[in-house]
Design an enzyme around this catalytic site. Structure first.
Site, PDB file in Angstrom:
ATOM      1  N   GLN A 130      80.352 108.615  69.423  1.00  0.00           N
ATOM      2  CA  GLN A 130      80.694 109.731  70.317  1.00  0.00           C
ATOM      3  C   GLN A 130      81.851 110.519  69.711  1.00  0.00           C
ATOM      4  O   GLN A 130      82.971 109.998  69.630  1.00  0.00           O
ATOM      5  CB  GLN A 130      81.104 109.152  71.681  1.00  0.00           C
ATOM      6  N   GLY A 131      81.597 111.739  69.278  1.00  0.00           N
ATOM      7  CA  GLY A 131      82.646 112.556  68.665  1.00  0.00           C
ATOM      8  C   GLY A 131      83.178 113.587  69.640  1.00  0.00           C
ATOM      9  O   GLY A 131      82.868 114.778  69.513  1.00  0.00           O
ATOM     10  N   SER A 133      86.808 113.187  71.239  1.00  0.00           N
ATOM     11  CA  SER A 133      88.269 113.328  71.138  1.00  0.00           C
ATOM     12  C   SER A 133      88.702 113.953  69.818  1.00  0.00           C
ATOM     13  O   SER A 133      88.082 113.741  68.777  1.00  0.00           O
ATOM     14  CB  SER A 133      88.937 111.953  71.257  1.00  0.00           C
ATOM     15  N   SER A 165      84.726 105.614  67.730  1.00  0.00           N
ATOM     16  CA  SER A 165      84.323 104.210  67.602  1.00  0.00           C
ATOM     17  C   SER A 165      82.996 104.127  66.870  1.00  0.00           C
ATOM     18  O   SER A 165      82.087 104.915  67.150  1.00  0.00           O
ATOM     19  CB  SER A 165      84.150 103.559  68.986  1.00  0.00           C
ATOM     20  N   GLU A 248      77.992 107.058  81.588  1.00  0.00           N
ATOM     21  CA  GLU A 248      78.811 105.959  81.078  1.00  0.00           C
ATOM     22  C   GLU A 248      79.526 105.274  82.237  1.00  0.00           C
ATOM     23  O   GLU A 248      79.507 104.066  82.389  1.00  0.00           O
ATOM     24  CB  GLU A 248      79.832 106.498  80.074  1.00  0.00           C
ATOM     25  N   GLU A 381      97.171 107.081  83.677  1.00  0.00           N
ATOM     26  CA  GLU A 381      97.870 108.193  84.340  1.00  0.00           C
ATOM     27  C   GLU A 381      96.863 109.236  84.851  1.00  0.00           C
ATOM     28  O   GLU A 381      96.988 109.744  85.969  1.00  0.00           O
ATOM     29  CB  GLU A 381      98.854 108.873  83.368  1.00  0.00           C
TER      30      GLU A 381
HETATM   31  C1  LIG Z   1      89.468 101.623  72.187  1.00  0.00           C
HETATM   32  C2  LIG Z   1      89.240 103.100  72.240  1.00  0.00           C
HETATM   33  C3  LIG Z   1      88.024 103.617  71.856  1.00  0.00           C
HETATM   34  C4  LIG Z   1      87.786 104.997  71.881  1.00  0.00           C
HETATM   35  N1  LIG Z   1      86.568 105.479  71.455  1.00  0.00           N
HETATM   36  C5  LIG Z   1      86.339 106.815  71.457  1.00  0.00           C
HETATM   37  C6  LIG Z   1      85.099 107.346  70.960  1.00  0.00           C
HETATM   38  O1  LIG Z   1      84.219 106.603  70.519  1.00  0.00           O
HETATM   39  N2  LIG Z   1      84.920 108.675  70.965  1.00  0.00           N
HETATM   40  C7  LIG Z   1      85.858 109.542  71.446  1.00  0.00           C
HETATM   41  O2  LIG Z   1      85.601 110.736  71.466  1.00  0.00           O
HETATM   42  N3  LIG Z   1      87.066 109.083  71.906  1.00  0.00           N
HETATM   43  C8  LIG Z   1      87.323 107.744  71.903  1.00  0.00           C
HETATM   44  N4  LIG Z   1      88.543 107.249  72.348  1.00  0.00           N
HETATM   45  C9  LIG Z   1      89.585 108.217  72.704  1.00  0.00           C
HETATM   46  C10 LIG Z   1      89.952 108.266  74.170  1.00  0.00           C
HETATM   47  O3  LIG Z   1      88.987 108.950  74.907  1.00  0.00           O
HETATM   48  C11 LIG Z   1      91.327 108.953  74.235  1.00  0.00           C
HETATM   49  O4  LIG Z   1      92.263 108.080  73.621  1.00  0.00           O
HETATM   50  C12 LIG Z   1      91.743 109.233  75.646  1.00  0.00           C
HETATM   51  O5  LIG Z   1      90.977 110.252  76.181  1.00  0.00           O
HETATM   52  C13 LIG Z   1      93.234 109.653  75.694  1.00  0.00           C
HETATM   53  O6  LIG Z   1      93.465 110.720  74.838  1.00  0.00           O
HETATM   54  P1  LIG Z   1      94.650 110.686  73.767  1.00  0.00           P
HETATM   55  O7  LIG Z   1      94.590 109.389  73.044  1.00  0.00           O
HETATM   56  O8  LIG Z   1      94.582 111.946  72.982  1.00  0.00           O
HETATM   57  O9  LIG Z   1      95.989 110.667  74.616  1.00  0.00           O
HETATM   58  P2  LIG Z   1      96.667 111.906  75.352  1.00  0.00           P
HETATM   59  O10 LIG Z   1      95.665 112.633  76.164  1.00  0.00           O
HETATM   60  O11 LIG Z   1      97.454 112.697  74.351  1.00  0.00           O
HETATM   61  O12 LIG Z   1      97.667 111.178  76.332  1.00  0.00           O
HETATM   62  C14 LIG Z   1      98.899 110.590  75.880  1.00  0.00           C
HETATM   63  C15 LIG Z   1      99.617 110.031  77.098  1.00  0.00           C
HETATM   64  O13 LIG Z   1      99.958 111.096  78.000  1.00  0.00           O
HETATM   65  C16 LIG Z   1      99.394 110.840  79.297  1.00  0.00           C
HETATM   66  N5  LIG Z   1      98.943 112.110  79.885  1.00  0.00           N
HETATM   67  C17 LIG Z   1      98.155 113.055  79.288  1.00  0.00           C
HETATM   68  N6  LIG Z   1      97.926 114.068  80.154  1.00  0.00           N
HETATM   69  C18 LIG Z   1      98.532 113.748  81.313  1.00  0.00           C
HETATM   70  C19 LIG Z   1      98.645 114.383  82.603  1.00  0.00           C
HETATM   71  N7  LIG Z   1      98.058 115.557  82.846  1.00  0.00           N
HETATM   72  N8  LIG Z   1      99.346 113.751  83.567  1.00  0.00           N
HETATM   73  C20 LIG Z   1      99.947 112.547  83.334  1.00  0.00           C
HETATM   74  N9  LIG Z   1      99.884 111.900  82.136  1.00  0.00           N
HETATM   75  C21 LIG Z   1      99.199 112.497  81.152  1.00  0.00           C
HETATM   76  C22 LIG Z   1      98.233 109.908  79.050  1.00  0.00           C
HETATM   77  O14 LIG Z   1      97.915 109.147  80.191  1.00  0.00           O
HETATM   78  C23 LIG Z   1      98.754 109.056  77.912  1.00  0.00           C
HETATM   79  O15 LIG Z   1      99.565 108.021  78.389  1.00  0.00           O
HETATM   80  C24 LIG Z   1      88.810 105.881  72.321  1.00  0.00           C
HETATM   81  C25 LIG Z   1      90.051 105.359  72.707  1.00  0.00           C
HETATM   82  C26 LIG Z   1      90.282 103.997  72.660  1.00  0.00           C
HETATM   83  C27 LIG Z   1      91.629 103.475  73.072  1.00  0.00           C
END
Ligand SMILES: Cc1cc2nc3c(=O)[nH]c(=O)nc-3n(C[C@H](O)[C@H](O)[C@H](O)COP(=O)(O)OP(=O)(O)OC[C@H]3O[C@@H](n4cnc5c(N)ncnc54)[C@H](O)[C@@H]3O)c2cc1C
Length: 397
Positions: A130-131, A133, A165, A248, A381
């Protein structure tokens, strides 16, 4: 809420249980817990197992018969997952394909896309990733910047995806790209199927806190994707993506407690075997209280899942249970991991491979893996925001 299983459902449970008792390979038993999907050999082993499950009719059971499924009810699907866990079997490998892309193609795909991909998802011939993020588009997914520009009968893709992933073992990926940068944030996005072997596509593994690299960065430099790979309409990919995410979350809401129950059984075994202060940890009153609290939590999750299921079976739409169950599950998952480290003590830091690591280091891996539970599929959050604002009606700020 309806707690009873019909005689047919009970019969199905017996059938699956008997089949699994005969067929789960010894080397895969217990591999559903704290196991990595980073290793290519392990992935190939799991691919074979999905094929065996498929041959027996246990993959994509809820898919309509015309697409290779059995048209089984969601209830049978839940029973299947419960029995897989009960038998110590890993779940089918191709999760993104089975629970996300497959149903999305059935709803929004063209006949050619369905014919090309659906069967190969079921047999794990093609693993999907899944692409969605990107570095600045996680919680705020609609901020994605990967561009796709039309050039004849192809789109030319430039940009970067992250946390993808299984990209390192995937044949295909479903990607969200920006096709109209002048449109509002949620508009101008298109859902594309991308061949992961395309020239210009580079996959770089990201080493995680567990020491393994299950997810990756994906760089796209002038990657050419035929226009026939668009799912749904151009610039309307946000709606398609919502379908994907809804599928999902729907199934997961019902089965989240299952992985927790497996971990809880393992934890009980650990507490009974580990001697602390001259007696098994399971006899320590504080440990007992914590295990009891986790067991209650696991049961609450299960009942919440059944509540959602009953609502859907009666023709209703899934409600906020999805967000509450993800939020509560990730909290319990991390508490369970912490309790395991408390029981094991300093030995919990030993990695798999060390002769002194209890349970072959599985707990060290599990504890580190659990840190991601509050991030993937919606951060803690963001889920609290959703529940606060949309369910409880709290003010936005
Ligand atoms: C094990 C794992 C597998 C994954 N696999 C995939 C995958 O296959 N494909 C894919 O596309 N993605 C994947 N992801 C990505 C996942 O969807 C993102 O990590 C997730 O959406 C959070 O985005 P970010 O990491 O950019 O954090 P951010 O969105 O930058 O957030 C950083 C922090 O800020 C907080 N925050 C952000 N916005 C707000 C708000 N408005 N109010 C309060 N707090 C806020 C968040 O809660 C977090 O603590 C995976 C992630 C993990 C951990």
């Amino acid at each position: 809420m309806d707690f009873d299983f019909t005689p047919e459902q009970q019969g199905f449970r017996q059938e699956v249980r008997a089949w699994l008792a005969e067929n789960v390979p010894a080397d895969l038993k217990g591999r559903g817990f704290a196991s990595s999907r980073a290793d290519v050999r392990e992935v190939n082993r799991l691919r074979e197992w999905q094929r065996a499950l498929h041959k027996a009719g246990y993959v994509g059971m809820d898919w309509p018969a015309e697409y290779g499924g059995r048209g089984a009810s969601i209830m049978d699907q839940v029973i299947l997952y419960e029995e897989l866990s009960h038998s110590g079997s890993p779940q089918p490998l191709n999760r993104s394909g089975l629970s996300m892309l497959g149903p999305t193609l059935m709803k929004h795909g063209t006949p050619a896309q369905r014919a090309q991909h659906l069967d190969r998802i079921l047999t794990a011939e093609d693993i999907w990733c899944q692409g969605f993020s990107e570095p600045n588009a996680g919680s705020d997914l609609a901020n994605l910047q990967t561009r796709a520009v039309l050039d004849g009968d192809h789109y030319v893709l430039n940009g970067q995806k992250v946390w993808t992933s299984m990209a390192h073992v995937a044949a295909w990926g479903f990607f969200l790209v920006r096709t109209d940068p002048t449109a509002a944030k949620h508009k101008g996005i298109t859902f594309l199927l991308v061949d992961m072997k395309s020239p210009g596509l580079t996959i770089r593994p990201l080493r995680q806190i567990t020491g393994e690299a299950e997810f990756n960065e994906v760089f796209l430099e002038n990657v050419r994707v035929p226009v026939t790979s668009v799912v749904g309409k151009v610039n309307e990919g946000w709606g398609v993506a919502l379908t994907t995410l809804a599928y999902e979350r729907d199934v997961l809401t019902m089965i989240r407690h299952i992985s927790l129950r497996t971990a809880l059984h393992k934890l009980l075994g650990l507490a009974r075997r580990t001697i602390k202060n001259g007696r098994p940890a399971a006899e320590d009153p504080v440990v007992r209280q914590k295990i009891a609290a986790l067991s209650i939590g696991e049961r609450v999750l299960q009942l919440n899942g059944y509540r959602s299921l009953t609502k859907i079976l009666r023709g209703g739409a899934p409600g906020p249970e999805g967000s509450t169950s993800k939020l509560f599950w990730s909290q319990l998952d991390q508490e369970l991991a912490e309790l395991a480290t408390e029981i094991i003590g300093p030995y919990s830091q030993l990695m798999p491979g060390s002769a002194h690591a209890p349970d072959e280091g599985e707990w060290e891996f599990y504890c580190l893996l659990a840190r991601g539970s509050g991030i993937r599929a919606g951060t803690t959050e963001i889920l609290r925001n959703i529940l606060g604002e949309r369910v409880l009606g709290l003010p936005k700020d």
